[in-house]
Each structure stands twice: as structure tokens, then as C-alpha cells.
Design a protein around this motif. Structure first.
Motif, PDB file in Angstrom:
ATOM      1  N   PHE A 113      -8.778   5.789  -2.912  1.00  0.00           N
ATOM      2  CA  PHE A 113      -7.610   5.946  -3.522  1.00  0.00           C
ATOM      3  C   PHE A 113      -6.294   5.010  -3.353  1.00  0.00           C
ATOM      4  O   PHE A 113      -5.885   4.600  -4.067  1.00  0.00           O
ATOM      5  CB  PHE A 113      -7.167   7.550  -3.285  1.00  0.00           C
ATOM      6  CG  PHE A 113      -5.950   7.972  -4.089  1.00  0.00           C
ATOM      7  CD1 PHE A 113      -5.836   8.051  -5.533  1.00  0.00           C
ATOM      8  CD2 PHE A 113      -4.777   7.941  -3.169  1.00  0.00           C
ATOM      9  CE1 PHE A 113      -4.620   8.514  -6.099  1.00  0.00           C
ATOM     10  CE2 PHE A 113      -3.500   8.385  -3.861  1.00  0.00           C
ATOM     11  CZ  PHE A 113      -3.262   8.601  -5.198  1.00  0.00           C
ATOM     12  N   PHE A 114      -6.094   4.734  -1.868  1.00  0.00           N
ATOM     13  CA  PHE A 114      -5.124   3.744  -1.474  1.00  0.00           C
ATOM     14  C   PHE A 114      -5.793   2.568  -1.960  1.00  0.00           C
ATOM     15  O   PHE A 114      -4.654   1.671  -2.493  1.00  0.00           O
ATOM     16  CB  PHE A 114      -4.849   4.043   0.063  1.00  0.00           C
ATOM     17  CG  PHE A 114      -4.302   5.447   0.338  1.00  0.00           C
ATOM     18  CD1 PHE A 114      -2.804   5.605  -0.207  1.00  0.00           C
ATOM     19  CD2 PHE A 114      -4.709   6.226   1.046  1.00  0.00           C
ATOM     20  CE1 PHE A 114      -2.363   6.724   0.065  1.00  0.00           C
ATOM     21  CE2 PHE A 114      -4.042   7.325   1.331  1.00  0.00           C
ATOM     22  CZ  PHE A 114      -2.683   7.691   0.882  1.00  0.00           C
ATOM     23  N   ILE A 115      -6.752   2.096  -1.979  1.00  0.00           N
ATOM     24  CA  ILE A 115      -7.107   0.798  -2.217  1.00  0.00           C
ATOM     25  C   ILE A 115      -7.076   0.574  -3.802  1.00  0.00           C
ATOM     26  O   ILE A 115      -6.383  -0.549  -4.378  1.00  0.00           O
ATOM     27  CB  ILE A 115      -8.679   0.600  -1.810  1.00  0.00           C
ATOM     28  CG1 ILE A 115      -8.593   0.151  -0.435  1.00  0.00           C
ATOM     29  CG2 ILE A 115      -9.166  -0.925  -2.591  1.00  0.00           C
ATOM     30  CD1 ILE A 115     -10.085   0.081   0.344  1.00  0.00           C
ATOM     31  N   GLN A 116      -7.224   1.389  -4.536  1.00  0.00           N
ATOM     32  CA  GLN A 116      -7.096   1.437  -6.104  1.00  0.00           C
ATOM     33  C   GLN A 116      -5.620   1.458  -6.209  1.00  0.00           C
ATOM     34  O   GLN A 116      -5.337   0.575  -7.258  1.00  0.00           O
ATOM     35  CB  GLN A 116      -7.693   2.748  -6.578  1.00  0.00           C
ATOM     36  CG  GLN A 116      -7.517   2.858  -8.114  1.00  0.00           C
ATOM     37  CD  GLN A 116      -8.466   4.166  -8.632  1.00  0.00           C
ATOM     38  OE1 GLN A 116      -8.573   4.997  -7.840  1.00  0.00           O
ATOM     39  NE2 GLN A 116      -8.425   4.200 -10.020  1.00  0.00           N
ATOM     40  N   LEU A 117      -4.694   2.035  -5.543  1.00  0.00           N
ATOM     41  CA  LEU A 117      -3.359   2.028  -5.841  1.00  0.00           C
ATOM     42  C   LEU A 117      -2.647   0.664  -5.401  1.00  0.00           C
ATOM     43  O   LEU A 117      -2.023   0.094  -6.294  1.00  0.00           O
ATOM     44  CB  LEU A 117      -2.708   3.164  -5.038  1.00  0.00           C
ATOM     45  CG  LEU A 117      -2.649   4.362  -5.296  1.00  0.00           C
ATOM     46  CD1 LEU A 117      -1.843   5.349  -4.323  1.00  0.00           C
ATOM     47  CD2 LEU A 117      -1.860   4.679  -6.782  1.00  0.00           C
ATOM     48  N   GLY A 118      -3.217   0.030  -4.269  1.00  0.00           N
ATOM     49  CA  GLY A 118      -3.041  -1.366  -4.072  1.00  0.00           C
ATOM     50  C   GLY A 118      -3.182  -2.222  -5.028  1.00  0.00           C
ATOM     51  O   GLY A 118      -2.550  -3.163  -5.365  1.00  0.00           O
ATOM     52  N   VAL A 119      -4.454  -2.090  -5.523  1.00  0.00           N
ATOM     53  CA  VAL A 119      -4.944  -3.231  -6.610  1.00  0.00           C
ATOM     54  C   VAL A 119      -4.357  -3.032  -7.664  1.00  0.00           C
ATOM     55  O   VAL A 119      -3.722  -3.995  -8.438  1.00  0.00           O
ATOM     56  CB  VAL A 119      -6.514  -2.942  -6.755  1.00  0.00           C
ATOM     57  CG1 VAL A 119      -6.941  -3.574  -8.098  1.00  0.00           C
ATOM     58  CG2 VAL A 119      -7.349  -3.489  -5.495  1.00  0.00           C
ATOM     59  N   LYS A 120      -3.933  -1.677  -8.279  1.00  0.00           N
ATOM     60  CA  LYS A 120      -3.064  -1.672  -9.561  1.00  0.00           C
ATOM     61  C   LYS A 120      -1.820  -2.113  -9.241  1.00  0.00           C
ATOM     62  O   LYS A 120      -1.077  -2.733 -10.215  1.00  0.00           O
ATOM     63  CB  LYS A 120      -3.055  -0.050  -9.867  1.00  0.00           C
ATOM     64  CG  LYS A 120      -4.309   0.542 -10.537  1.00  0.00           C
ATOM     65  CD  LYS A 120      -4.144   2.024 -10.959  1.00  0.00           C
ATOM     66  CE  LYS A 120      -5.385   2.329 -11.555  1.00  0.00           C
ATOM     67  NZ  LYS A 120      -5.452   3.686 -11.891  1.00  0.00           N
ATOM     68  N   PHE A 121      -1.066  -1.975  -8.089  1.00  0.00           N
ATOM     69  CA  PHE A 121       0.122  -2.645  -7.554  1.00  0.00           C
ATOM     70  C   PHE A 121       0.061  -4.067  -7.853  1.00  0.00           C
ATOM     71  O   PHE A 121       1.089  -4.682  -8.701  1.00  0.00           O
ATOM     72  CB  PHE A 121       0.715  -2.220  -6.361  1.00  0.00           C
ATOM     73  CG  PHE A 121       2.012  -2.709  -6.158  1.00  0.00           C
ATOM     74  CD1 PHE A 121       3.172  -1.907  -6.627  1.00  0.00           C
ATOM     75  CD2 PHE A 121       1.836  -3.603  -4.970  1.00  0.00           C
ATOM     76  CE1 PHE A 121       4.393  -2.418  -6.264  1.00  0.00           C
ATOM     77  CE2 PHE A 121       3.281  -3.985  -4.576  1.00  0.00           C
ATOM     78  CZ  PHE A 121       4.557  -3.808  -5.225  1.00  0.00           C
ATOM     79  N   LEU A 122      -0.765  -4.564  -7.164  1.00  0.00           N
ATOM     80  CA  LEU A 122      -0.855  -6.031  -7.305  1.00  0.00           C
ATOM     81  C   LEU A 122      -1.100  -6.623  -8.856  1.00  0.00           C
ATOM     82  O   LEU A 122      -0.709  -7.464  -9.163  1.00  0.00           O
ATOM     83  CB  LEU A 122      -1.989  -6.549  -6.486  1.00  0.00           C
ATOM     84  CG  LEU A 122      -1.629  -6.529  -4.967  1.00  0.00           C
ATOM     85  CD1 LEU A 122      -3.100  -6.920  -3.979  1.00  0.00           C
ATOM     86  CD2 LEU A 122      -0.446  -7.485  -4.272  1.00  0.00           C
ATOM     87  N   LEU A 123      -1.693  -5.945  -9.684  1.00  0.00           N
ATOM     88  CA  LEU A 123      -2.094  -6.439 -10.721  1.00  0.00           C
ATOM     89  C   LEU A 123      -1.068  -6.035 -12.011  1.00  0.00           C
ATOM     90  O   LEU A 123      -1.049  -6.513 -13.058  1.00  0.00           O
ATOM     91  CB  LEU A 123      -3.475  -5.888 -11.214  1.00  0.00           C
ATOM     92  CG  LEU A 123      -4.660  -6.290 -10.413  1.00  0.00           C
ATOM     93  CD1 LEU A 123      -5.989  -5.839 -11.038  1.00  0.00           C
ATOM     94  CD2 LEU A 123      -4.971  -8.064 -10.709  1.00  0.00           C
ATOM     95  N   GLY A 124      -0.105  -5.099 -11.516  1.00  0.00           N
ATOM     96  CA  GLY A 124       0.991  -4.811 -12.374  1.00  0.00           C
ATOM     97  C   GLY A 124       0.469  -3.987 -13.637  1.00  0.00           C
ATOM     98  O   GLY A 124       1.356  -3.773 -14.584  1.00  0.00           O
ATOM     99  N   THR A 125      -0.488  -2.891 -13.230  1.00  0.00           N
ATOM    100  CA  THR A 125      -0.965  -1.960 -14.376  1.00  0.00           C
ATOM    101  C   THR A 125      -0.460  -0.704 -14.211  1.00  0.00           C
ATOM    102  O   THR A 125      -0.366  -0.319 -12.996  1.00  0.00           O
ATOM    103  CB  THR A 125      -2.525  -2.229 -14.242  1.00  0.00           C
ATOM    104  OG1 THR A 125      -3.114  -1.933 -13.344  1.00  0.00           O
ATOM    105  CG2 THR A 125      -2.839  -3.598 -15.121  1.00  0.00           C
TER     106      THR A 125
END
Length: 125
Positions: A113-125
Motif C-alpha cells: 500500500f505504501f509503495i503504491q502511494l509513493g509511486v502514485k505521488f512520484l508519477l503525479g496521478t
């Protein structure tokens, strides 16, 4: 553990003949199953079982058959030494495994869950 030191022996010509005969007996039983299709299915099945038993009987008289019988008898001897858990011990161990698997799966789900949140934050989606 077996303390005997044995040198591996090559199969003699008699053993090779026994292996071939054992295979032929098994093949004959399978052949009879398909060739005599007009026989009742019980008789055809008995032909296969007879071929398997005859092949096993011939195989067990060979060097590898003797080694197989020795291995099986030593395995039975070792199984007598095993201390099997009681029903209560087996139940406790099962519960501990279920709890451990549940906790580890929750930890992995949190990481995901936290990795998914980090990736979404980095990609700006």
C-alpha cells in the motif's frame, strides 16, 4: 545412518535381462488390456495388474531390486525412531503457523500500500 561402505557394482548381464523381462511383462499386461477389448473390464484390469506384479517380482530379484528392498527396510526402521507430535502439539503448531502467515501477509499488504502511494505521488496521478 548406514556405516557400511559399499562399492557400487555395475549391473550384470543377468540383471539387464531381468530388467528387460520386467519391462516386457508390464508391457504385455498393458498390451492385453488394449488387445482383448472384448473381455470384461475386470479381466482386462487383472491383466494389467498381473503384468505389473509379475514385472515387480522379476525386478525384485535383480541387484537394484535387492537394493530397493534394503532401502525400504532401513526406511521402516528409521520411521520407528520418529517421535510424532501429540494432537495438542500439532494443533498448537497449526495455530502458530496460521497466525504467522496472517501477520506476515498484513505486513506485506502494508508495504504494498505504501509503495503504491509513493509511486502514485512520484508519477503525479
Amino acid at each position: 545412518m548406514n556405516s557400511k561402505v559399499e562399492q557400487p557394482r555395475a549391473a550384470s548381464s543377468g540383471d539387464i535381462v531381468k530388467y528387460a523381462l520386467a519391462l516386457l511383462l508390464v508391457a504385455a499386461g498393458v498390451f492385453a488390456f488394449y488387445w482383448f477389448s472384448e473381455w470384461p473390464s475386470g479381466m482386462r484390469s487383472l491383466a494389467v495388474i498381473g503384468g505389473l506384479l509379475a514385472g515387480a517380482g522379476v525386478f525384485l530379484t535383480s541387484l537394484k531390486g535387492v537394493q530397493t528392498r534394503e532401502f525400504l527396510s532401513e526406511s521402516r526402521f528409521e520411521l520407528r525412531k520418529v517421535v510424532w507430535p501429540t494432537r495438542q502439539e500439532a494443533g498448537r503448531a497449526t495455530m502458530m503457523i496460521i497466525i504467522a502467515v496472517t501477520v506476515i501477509s498484513l505486513i506485506l499488504a502494508a508495504f504494498d500500500f505504501f509503495i503504491q502511494l509513493g509511486v502514485k505521488f512520484l508519477l503525479g496521478t
